[in-house]
Motif scaffolding. Structure first.
Motif, PDB file in Angstrom:
ATOM      1  N   PHE A   1      -6.940  -0.924   8.922  1.00 61.35           N
ATOM      2  CA  PHE A   1      -7.355  -0.922   7.522  1.00 61.35           C
ATOM      3  C   PHE A   1      -8.819  -1.315   7.360  1.00 61.35           C
ATOM      4  CE2 PHE A   1      -3.702  -0.324   4.683  1.00 61.35           C
ATOM      5  CZ  PHE A   1      -2.677  -0.293   5.616  1.00 61.35           C
TER       6      PHE A   1
ATOM      7  N   PHE B   1       3.706  -7.426   5.155  1.00 61.49           N
ATOM      8  CA  PHE B   1       4.236  -6.118   4.780  1.00 61.49           C
ATOM      9  C   PHE B   1       4.992  -5.497   5.951  1.00 61.49           C
ATOM     10  CE2 PHE B   1       2.308  -5.684   0.712  1.00 61.49           C
ATOM     11  CZ  PHE B   1       1.039  -6.225   0.781  1.00 61.49           C
TER      12      PHE B   1
ATOM     13  N   TYR C   1       6.997  -1.332  11.559  1.00 57.82           N
ATOM     14  CA  TYR C   1       5.744  -2.066  11.701  1.00 57.82           C
ATOM     15  C   TYR C   1       5.789  -3.324  10.853  1.00 57.82           C
ATOM     16  CZ  TYR C   1       4.247   2.686  12.987  1.00 57.82           C
ATOM     17  OH  TYR C   1       4.156   3.923  13.549  1.00 57.82           O
TER      18      TYR C   1
ATOM     19  N   PRO D   1       0.837  -1.210   0.000  1.00 55.94           N
ATOM     20  CA  PRO D   1       0.000   0.000   0.000  1.00 55.94           C
ATOM     21  C   PRO D   1       0.870   1.258   0.000  1.00 55.94           C
ATOM     22  CG  PRO D   1      -0.696  -1.559   1.707  1.00 55.94           C
ATOM     23  CD  PRO D   1       0.626  -2.044   1.185  1.00 55.94           C
TER      24      PRO D   1
ATOM     25  N   SER E   1       4.243  -3.100  16.281  1.00 58.29           N
ATOM     26  CA  SER E   1       5.019  -1.883  16.051  1.00 58.29           C
ATOM     27  C   SER E   1       6.253  -1.922  16.947  1.00 58.29           C
ATOM     28  CB  SER E   1       4.187  -0.636  16.309  1.00 58.29           C
ATOM     29  OG  SER E   1       3.696  -0.633  17.630  1.00 58.29           O
TER      30      SER E   1
ATOM     31  N   LYS F   1      -0.625   2.873  14.860  1.00 60.89           N
ATOM     32  CA  LYS F   1      -0.897   1.721  14.002  1.00 60.89           C
ATOM     33  C   LYS F   1      -2.100   2.048  13.134  1.00 60.89           C
ATOM     34  CE  LYS F   1      -4.087  -0.555  17.124  1.00 60.89           C
ATOM     35  NZ  LYS F   1      -4.412  -1.691  17.974  1.00 60.89           N
ATOM     36  N   LEU F   2      -2.080   1.567  11.907  1.00 56.83           N
ATOM     37  CA  LEU F   2      -3.166   1.784  10.963  1.00 56.83           C
ATOM     38  C   LEU F   2      -4.191   0.664  11.106  1.00 56.83           C
ATOM     39  CD1 LEU F   2      -0.995   2.690   7.860  1.00 56.83           C
ATOM     40  CD2 LEU F   2      -2.256   4.287   9.318  1.00 56.83           C
TER      41      LEU F   2
ATOM     42  N   TYR G   1       2.665  -5.754   9.142  1.00 63.04           N
ATOM     43  CA  TYR G   1       1.258  -6.008   8.873  1.00 63.04           C
ATOM     44  C   TYR G   1       1.172  -7.281   8.048  1.00 63.04           C
ATOM     45  CZ  TYR G   1       0.354  -1.036   9.972  1.00 63.04           C
ATOM     46  OH  TYR G   1       0.259   0.190  10.596  1.00 63.04           O
TER      47      TYR G   1
ATOM     48  N   TYR H   1      10.309   4.370  13.421  1.00 58.37           N
ATOM     49  CA  TYR H   1       9.197   3.500  13.811  1.00 58.37           C
ATOM     50  C   TYR H   1       9.031   2.425  12.756  1.00 58.37           C
ATOM     51  CZ  TYR H   1       7.983   7.198  17.080  1.00 58.37           C
ATOM     52  OH  TYR H   1       8.011   8.115  18.098  1.00 58.37           O
TER      53      TYR H   1
ATOM     54  N   PHE I   1      -2.802  -5.198  11.306  1.00 61.30           N
ATOM     55  CA  PHE I   1      -1.637  -4.818  12.086  1.00 61.30           C
ATOM     56  C   PHE I   1      -1.140  -6.006  12.908  1.00 61.30           C
ATOM     57  CE2 PHE I   1       1.045  -2.329  14.766  1.00 61.30           C
ATOM     58  CZ  PHE I   1       0.813  -2.733  16.077  1.00 61.30           C
TER      59      PHE I   1
ATOM     60  N   GLY J   1       2.911   8.176  19.770  1.00 60.27           N
ATOM     61  CA  GLY J   1       3.655   8.125  18.521  1.00 60.27           C
ATOM     62  C   GLY J   1       3.569   6.818  17.788  1.00 60.27           C
ATOM     63  N   ASN J   2       2.805   5.860  18.281  1.00 57.54           N
ATOM     64  CA  ASN J   2       2.745   4.550  17.643  1.00 57.54           C
ATOM     65  C   ASN J   2       1.975   4.588  16.331  1.00 57.54           C
ATOM     66  OD1 ASN J   2       2.626   1.799  17.054  1.00 57.54           O
ATOM     67  ND2 ASN J   2       0.872   1.497  18.362  1.00 57.54           N
TER      68      ASN J   2
END
Lengths: 114, 114
Positions: A104, B91, B33, A44, B48, A101-102, B35, B31, B45, A98-99
């Motif tokens: 979706f 990802f 991550y 993405p 992180s 996380k997305l 996913y 940062y 997710f 500040g994390n």
């Protein structure tokens, strides 16, 4: 409360038309509202994003409209082109030390036909 | 333009085997991550990572999963004993700082567990 609902699942638009994709969320802690675009075989990529201090943001042919009271935001693609054919995800997040996380949505497969 | 890279692009493994998925985030990002996206489903997710420790993890990220930043450039996801349901696209993403919103995604690693 983390649920993010995206509609429609798929969308076919004629070249030059307007594509509209909607996203509804439940978590009132979300304060960042991005749309990501994904082409087959790729990760993405951020397309456009908005913070809740404004109700609309426009970048070229792409516009985000944000309705805080309805807990919805939408992506409008003006003058849709075949190169816009991709899967689109809304992915809101909340500032959390500040994390960010997305979360979706389920994705919308957009096809632009000539 | 700097980008997130991931290796391998496709990994096939037998159930019960350990796999390590590798990511090289953008160099000045802080940062990181992971996913995953099961075929036909939304991006979820996993975890992180900031300042050499996990800042948040999802319910999916159980004891079979671990992450590590073994040096200044790599960020790895290890699955200790793979299960059939771990088959997905994984990802990696990175973000520069607390004041920047954009998460940049890599192209993904397709993991197939047989």
């Amino acid at each position: 409360q983390q649920q993010v609902k995206q509609s429609p699942q798929s969308l076919i638009v004629q070249k030059g038309g307007i594509s509209i994709i909607n996203c509804a969320y439940e978590n009132t802690a979300f304060d960042y509202f991005p749309w990501y675009q994904q082409f087959p075989g790729k990760g993405p990529a951020l397309l456009i994003a908005i913070r809740p201090d404004v109700s609309e943001k426009k970048e070229g042919r792409f516009t985000i409209s944000f309705n805080k009271s309805a807990k919805q935001f939408s992506l409008h693609i003006m003058d849709s082109q075949p190169g816009d054919s991709a899967t689109y995800f809304c992915a809101p997040s909340s500032s959390n030390f500040g994390n960010e996380k997305l979360t979706f949505g389920t994705g919308t497969r957009l096809t632009i036909i000539p | 333009e700097p980008e997130v890279t991931q290796t391998p692009s496709h990994q096939v493994t037998q159930m019960g085997q350990e796999v390590i998925l590798r990511c090289v985030p953008i160099s000045n990002h802080l940062y990181f991550y992971w996913y995953r996206q099961i075929l036909g489903q939304k991006v979820e997710f996993l975890v992180s990572f900031y300042n050499n420790e996990i800042s948040e993890k999802s319910e999916i990220f159980d004891d079979q999963f671990s992450v590590e930043r073994p040096d200044g450039s790599n960020f790895t996801l290890k699955i200790r004993s793979t299960k059939l349901e771990d088959s997905a696209m994984y990802f990696c993403a990175s973000r520069r700082s607390p004041v920047t919103d954009t998460q940049y995604f890599g192209p993904g690693t397709r993991l197939t567990v047989l």
